[in-house]
Design a protein around this motif. Structure first.
Motif, PDB file in Angstrom:
ATOM      1  N   LYS A 375       0.835  -1.199   0.000  1.00  0.00           N
ATOM      2  CA  LYS A 375       0.000   0.000   0.000  1.00  0.00           C
ATOM      3  C   LYS A 375       0.873   1.253   0.000  1.00  0.00           C
ATOM      4  CE  LYS A 375      -3.782  -2.172   2.562  1.00  0.00           C
ATOM      5  NZ  LYS A 375      -4.617  -2.103   3.784  1.00  0.00           N
ATOM      6  N   PRO A 376       0.591   2.210  -0.894  1.00  0.00           N
ATOM      7  CA  PRO A 376       1.385   3.451  -0.906  1.00  0.00           C
ATOM      8  C   PRO A 376       1.368   4.185   0.423  1.00  0.00           C
ATOM      9  CG  PRO A 376       0.069   3.258  -2.899  1.00  0.00           C
ATOM     10  CD  PRO A 376      -0.393   2.159  -1.981  1.00  0.00           C
ATOM     11  N   ASP A 377       0.279   4.047   1.200  1.00  0.00           N
ATOM     12  CA  ASP A 377       0.187   4.721   2.486  1.00  0.00           C
ATOM     13  C   ASP A 377       0.373   3.766   3.652  1.00  0.00           C
ATOM     14  OD1 ASP A 377      -2.112   3.295   2.153  1.00  0.00           O
ATOM     15  OD2 ASP A 377      -3.473   4.906   2.764  1.00  0.00           O
ATOM     16  N   GLY A 378       0.995   2.618   3.409  1.00  0.00           N
ATOM     17  CA  GLY A 378       1.160   1.614   4.457  1.00  0.00           C
ATOM     18  C   GLY A 378       2.391   1.842   5.304  1.00  0.00           C
ATOM     19  N   TYR A 379       2.486   3.016   5.954  1.00  0.00           N
ATOM     20  CA  TYR A 379       3.671   3.356   6.737  1.00  0.00           C
ATOM     21  C   TYR A 379       3.286   4.289   7.877  1.00  0.00           C
ATOM     22  CZ  TYR A 379       3.222   7.779   4.290  1.00  0.00           C
ATOM     23  OH  TYR A 379       2.734   8.957   3.799  1.00  0.00           O
ATOM     24  N   GLU A 380       4.212   4.442   8.835  1.00  0.00           N
ATOM     25  CA  GLU A 380       4.102   5.442   9.887  1.00  0.00           C
ATOM     26  C   GLU A 380       5.464   6.089  10.088  1.00  0.00           C
ATOM     27  OE1 GLU A 380       2.872   3.395  13.368  1.00  0.00           O
ATOM     28  OE2 GLU A 380       4.692   2.170  13.539  1.00  0.00           O
ATOM     29  N   VAL A 381       5.469   7.366  10.459  1.00  0.00           N
ATOM     30  CA  VAL A 381       6.721   8.103  10.656  1.00  0.00           C
ATOM     31  C   VAL A 381       7.201   7.899  12.086  1.00  0.00           C
ATOM     32  CG1 VAL A 381       7.816  10.364  10.683  1.00  0.00           C
ATOM     33  CG2 VAL A 381       6.110   9.820   8.935  1.00  0.00           C
ATOM     34  N   LEU A 382       8.452   7.416  12.231  1.00  0.00           N
ATOM     35  CA  LEU A 382       9.049   7.214  13.549  1.00  0.00           C
ATOM     36  C   LEU A 382       9.821   8.440  14.018  1.00  0.00           C
ATOM     37  CD1 LEU A 382      10.454   3.552  13.539  1.00  0.00           C
ATOM     38  CD2 LEU A 382       8.354   4.402  14.586  1.00  0.00           C
ATOM     39  N   ALA A 383      10.583   9.044  13.100  1.00  0.00           N
ATOM     40  CA  ALA A 383      11.419  10.174  13.483  1.00  0.00           C
ATOM     41  C   ALA A 383      11.741  11.025  12.271  1.00  0.00           C
ATOM     42  CB  ALA A 383      12.712   9.680  14.135  1.00  0.00           C
ATOM     43  N   GLU A 384      12.095  12.277  12.524  1.00  0.00           N
ATOM     44  CA  GLU A 384      12.501  13.175  11.435  1.00  0.00           C
ATOM     45  C   GLU A 384      13.567  14.130  11.958  1.00  0.00           C
ATOM     46  OE1 GLU A 384       9.899  14.510   8.020  1.00  0.00           O
ATOM     47  OE2 GLU A 384       9.868  16.298   9.319  1.00  0.00           O
ATOM     48  N   PHE A 385      14.683  14.226  11.202  1.00  0.00           N
ATOM     49  CA  PHE A 385      15.788  15.093  11.561  1.00  0.00           C
ATOM     50  C   PHE A 385      16.152  15.978  10.382  1.00  0.00           C
ATOM     51  CE2 PHE A 385      16.337  10.830  13.327  1.00  0.00           C
ATOM     52  CZ  PHE A 385      16.386  11.062  14.699  1.00  0.00           C
ATOM     53  N   THR A 386      16.451  17.253  10.631  1.00  0.00           N
ATOM     54  CA  THR A 386      17.023  18.116   9.607  1.00  0.00           C
ATOM     55  C   THR A 386      18.435  18.462  10.037  1.00  0.00           C
ATOM     56  OG1 THR A 386      14.894  19.040   8.947  1.00  0.00           O
ATOM     57  CG2 THR A 386      16.865  20.307   8.375  1.00  0.00           C
ATOM     58  N   VAL A 387      19.431  18.068   9.225  1.00  0.00           N
ATOM     59  CA  VAL A 387      20.826  18.170   9.627  1.00  0.00           C
ATOM     60  C   VAL A 387      21.630  18.956   8.591  1.00  0.00           C
ATOM     61  CG1 VAL A 387      20.720  16.029  10.925  1.00  0.00           C
ATOM     62  CG2 VAL A 387      21.427  15.992   8.532  1.00  0.00           C
TER      63      VAL A 387
END
Length: 390
Positions: A375-387
Motif C-alpha cells: 500500500k502506498p500509504d502503508g507506513y508510519e513516521v518514527l522520526a525526522e531530523f534536519t541536519v
C-alpha cells in the motif's frame, strides 16, 4: 550482514532473475537457487519478442527482473575514436538523464577521472569506450559509451544484457564483473542498461560496492582489473505502470519489445584509483528521537551514506529530502544487531542514496516504519531530523 553473513555473488545473481507470479514451492526455490549459482543453463534469446517485467524497489536495494547491467574491458586503445566522442569526459551528465540511473550524481563530471579506453570485437560493428572513473571509500562508478557507425541501432532505445541467456558458472565470466589479477571478482550493484542518446550512441553508468570486498581481498587501490561485456540485447522498453511510495519505495511494470541480440564480446582493463577526498561533506551526530539514533550522514560525489540505529521490532525505511523538496533515490541498505548475541537489540543500518547536490546545505532524514509494502500509504513516521552538511 556484510562479509561472512551472505554471499554477494549469489545475491547478485538472484537480483537478476525474473520474479515469480506466485510464491515458490520447495522444488521451484531449489531450481531458482541453482540458476542463481550458475548451475542451470537457460534457453537462449529469441528475436523480436515481447517480454513483461515486474520491478520492485523495497528498502534501499532495487530488485529488477530481467534488466541486467553489463560492462566492458580493454583489448586495445583507440585514442582517435575517444577524442571524436563528444560524450567522453562528460558522460555522467548524459547518463544522469536516464530514468533508470542508479546513484544519480550531477557532481561526478567534476571529480571523476577521464580514462578514454576503448574495446572492439571481431564479431560485431560496435565500439565500447570506458570514459570516466570515480571512486570514494565505498563506491566506484564507471561511465561507458557504446557507439556504432551504421544505422543498425537507430530503432532501439535500450541495450541491456541478455536476461534469457546462459549464466556462466564462473563468476569471473559474468558480464559486469571486475576480475582482479588474483582471480577474485567484484560484481556490479543492481541492474540497468545502455540508454540511447542518438542513433549511434548509447551511454551507461555502473556502480561497484567496494566496501563488500575491500576487507576480504585486501586494499584495492592500484589493482588491475579486467571487465568483459557480452550478451548484449537491443530492445525498446515500455513502462506500463509505475508507482512511487511516500517512503521512497517504487514499483514499475515494464514491457520489452523487439528484442534483438547484438554480436560481439568486449574486454577492457584499467587500474582501480585511490579514493577521492574532494567534494565530501558530513554531519556527525548523534541525534535521537523516538528510539531512532542518527549517527552520521556523509555526502560524497558518488553517494549519500546514512548511518542510523533503530529498534529491532520494525520494518525501517529512511528517506532523504533536500532543501527544495527533492527526494533522493535509495540504492541499498544493510544492517546488523548492535549486540550480535541479542536478537532484540537495536539494528545499526547503513543506507546509500543518490548524492546530495553541492548547493544543498541541509538534508531532512525521515525514518518510516513500513506496515504494508503493498500500500502506498502503508507506513508510519518514527522520526525526522534536519541536519547540516559541512
Amino acid at each position: 550482514m556484510r562479509k561472512s553473513d551472505y554471499d554477494p555473488s549469489l545475491l547478485q545473481e538472484l537480483d537478476q532473475l525474473d520474479l515469480p507470479a506466485a510464491p515458490l514451492d520447495v522444488a521451484e526455490w531449489d531450481r531458482v537457487l541453482s540458476a542463481a549459482r550458475g548451475q542451470v543453463q537457460a534457453v537462449g534469446p529469441r528475436r523480436h519478442t515481447t517480454r513483461r517485467v515486474w520491478r520492485w524497489v523495497r528498502y534501499s536495494a532495487a530488485v529488477a527482473a530481467a534488466c541486467v547491467v553489463v560492462l566492458g574491458s580493454v583489448n586495445f586503445a583507440n585514442p582517435a575514436l575517444a577524442e571524436s566522442l563528444p560524450l567522453v569526459g562528460n558522460l555522467f551528465s548524459w547518463i544522469n538523464r536516464a530514468d533508470d540511473t542508479r546513484l544519480r550524481s550531477e557532481q561526478l563530471n567534476q571529480y571523476a577521472q577521464t580514462v578514454e579506453q576503448t574495446a572492439e570485437s571481431a564479431g560485431g560493428p560496435y565500439t565500447i569506450t570506458l570514459g570516466q572513473i570515480y571512486r570514494d571509500e565505498d563506491w566506484m562508478r564507471l561511465s561507458l559509451v557504446l557507439t556504432v557507425e551504421d544505422d543498425s541501432l537507430a530503432g532501439f532505445d535500450t541495450i541491456r544484457a541478455d536476461a534469457g541467456g546462459s549464466m556462466p558458472a564462473d563468476t569471473a565470466d559474468v558480464s559486469g564483473a571486475l576480475v582482479l589479477e588474483n582471480g577474485g571478482a567484484i560484481l556490479e550493484e543492481g541492474s540497468g542498461w545502455f540508454t540511447r542518446q542518438d542513433d549511434h550512441t548509447f551511454v551507461m553508468g555502473l556502480n561497484y560496492p567496494l566496501f563488500l570486498y575491500e576487507e576480504w581481498d585486501g586494499p584495492l587501490s592500484g589493482e588491475t582489473v579486467t571487465m568483459h561485456l557480452h550478451g548484449l540485447v537491443a530492445c525498446n522498453v515500455e513502462v506500463l505502470e509505475e508507482e512511487i511510495h511516500e517512503w521512497g519505495g517504487s514499483y514499475q511494470h515494464l514491457e520489452y519489445h523487439d528484442e534483438t541480440p547484438l554480436e560481439g564480446d568486449y574486454t577492457l582493463t584499467f587500474t582501480i584509483p585511490e579514493p577521492g577526498t574532494e567534494g565530501i561533506r558530513t554531519f556527525t551526530g548523534p541525534k535521537e528521537e523516538n528510539g531512532v539514533t542518527l549517527h552520521s550522514l556523509t555526502a560524497t560525489p558518488a553517494a549519500a551514506k546514512l548511518d542510523i540505529q533503530v529498534p529491532a521490532d520494525g520494518n525501517i525505511q529512511p528517506r532523504l529530502t533536500t532543501e527544495d523538496g527533492t527526494l533522493l533515490k535509495p540504492e541499498r541498505g544493510e544492517g546488523q544487531h548492535v549486540d550480535e548475541n541479542d536478537s532484540n537489540s537495536d539494528y545499526r543500518w547503513i543506507y546509500y542514496f543518490d548524492t546530495v547536490p553541492e548547493d544543498c546545505r541541509n538534508v531532512t532524514v525521515t525514518v518510516y516504519n513500513i506496515v504494508d509494502y503493498e500500500k502506498p500509504d502503508g507506513y508510519e513516521v518514527l522520526a525526522e531530523f534536519t541536519v547540516p552538511l559541512s
